[in-house]
Design a protein around this motif. Structure first.
Motif, short mmCIF file in Angstrom:
data_model
loop_
_atom_site.label_atom_id
_atom_site.label_comp_id
_atom_site.label_asym_id
_atom_site.label_seq_id
_atom_site.Cartn_x
_atom_site.Cartn_y
_atom_site.Cartn_z
N ALA A 41 56.94 93.87 33.84
CA ALA A 41 57.02 92.68 34.70
C ALA A 41 58.45 92.41 35.13
CB ALA A 41 56.44 91.48 33.96
N LEU A 42 59.39 92.60 34.22
CA LEU A 42 60.79 92.39 34.55
C LEU A 42 61.27 93.41 35.57
CD1 LEU A 42 63.36 90.80 34.02
CD2 LEU A 42 63.87 92.33 32.11
N SER A 43 60.78 94.63 35.47
CA SER A 43 61.18 95.67 36.44
C SER A 43 60.69 95.33 37.84
CB SER A 43 60.62 97.03 36.01
OG SER A 43 59.21 97.08 36.14
N TRP A 44 59.50 94.70 37.93
CA TRP A 44 59.01 94.27 39.24
C TRP A 44 59.96 93.23 39.84
CZ3 TRP A 44 53.44 92.92 37.15
CH2 TRP A 44 52.76 94.11 36.86
N LEU A 45 60.35 92.26 39.03
CA LEU A 45 61.22 91.20 39.52
C LEU A 45 62.60 91.73 39.92
CD1 LEU A 45 60.30 88.38 36.98
CD2 LEU A 45 59.97 88.30 39.46
N ILE A 46 63.11 92.66 39.14
CA ILE A 46 64.41 93.25 39.47
C ILE A 46 64.33 94.00 40.79
CG2 ILE A 46 66.09 95.02 38.78
CD1 ILE A 46 65.55 94.22 35.87
N GLN A 47 63.25 94.76 41.01
CA GLN A 47 63.08 95.47 42.27
C GLN A 47 62.95 94.50 43.44
OE1 GLN A 47 63.29 98.94 42.60
NE2 GLN A 47 63.55 98.23 44.71
#
Length: 259
Positions: A41-47
């Motif tokens: 989920a954090l990787s989605w937000l970072i992208q």
């Protein structure tokens, strides 16, 4: 201590993470529905944040470039003028020549697509996050002249010489050139050549006439020497797209046989 969505949004505003802020709720819902882990989920937000910043940078670069429209090759009518150097044009639009510090001269008859291609190249440069400056030739000279009058030459000269790509469109379209045109153009081109910064110039006048038009053969020779040393010379031959479009507009008008 856990935080609510509202509290997280406030902190994202403080941290100026606008990309994350815009998608936080939808990503939280997506993570809940798919049972995604925290790292995913954090990787989605970072992208999302990276994509937002990239888009914002492109918008800023486009606004700063002086372009008034986003030209591409998708709307270009290749069939109308089949003799255009299509392969070379596509190669320039990849912007690889900019990375190599090369130049390009687009020379040919009025209305054959030179400005369209020049703007397409400039747009491609913006998309690659390169500092891009587009000016119609008369505006370029006006900017240089005005900068001298208000003692702001250093700032304008820096703009024209340090951009990754400088496009000067329709050089010699106006028959009467400014008194210092040769000096302005020579100073910019010599500086860009030394920095290996790319320049694109379009003109409907053959390069053999540039000395006469600039009223300075020596300056013209020095300019062309540098532009062509690491340069591409593309010749545009054929019929005028503008006349074609004008004829199409006239054909759509209702016939008026009276008077």
């Amino acid at each position: 201590m856990s935080m609510t969505i509202t509290e997280i949004e406030k902190q994202l505003k403080v941290l100026r993470l606008s990309g994350m802020l815009a998608t936080l709720e939808s990503r939280a819902l997506q993570a809940n529905q798919s049972n995604a882990g925290m790292v995913e989920a954090l990787s989605w937000l970072i992208q999302d944040e990276l994509d937002h910043r990239s888009s914002s940078l492109r918008q800023r670069r486009f606004k700063a470039s002086g372009l008034d429209e986003m030209k591409t090759l998708t709307e270009f009518d290749w069939g109308f003028n089949p003799k255009l150097p299509k392969k070379e044009i596509y190669e320039l639009v990849t912007a690889k020549f900019i990375q190599n510090g090369e130049d390009a001269l687009l020379i040919g008859s009025p209305g054959t697509g030179k400005s369209h291609i020049a703007k397409t190249i400039a747009h491609a440069s913006v998309q690659l996050f390169q500092k891009t400056v587009y000016r119609e030739a008369h505006v370029f000279f006006e900017d240089m002249f005005e900068a001298e009058q208000i003692q702001n030459r250093k700032k304008v000269f820096k703009l024209f010489t340090q951009a990754d790509l400088l496009v000067i469109d329709d050089l010699f379209l106006r028959k009467k050139m400014p008194k210092d045109a040769a000096d302005y153009l020579l100073d910019v081109i010599i500086n860009r050549y030394a920095r290996r910064k790319s320049t694109v110039i379009t003109s409907n006048r053959p390069i053999e006439d540039w000395g006469l038009l600039l009223k300075d053969n020596a300056a013209s020779s020095a300019i062309l020497d540098r532009l062509l040393h690491h340069g591409h010379l593309l010749k545009f031959e054929g019929k005028s797209y503008r006349l074609k479009e004008a004829a199409q507009r006239l054909s759509r008008l209702p016939n008026n046989k009276e008077g």
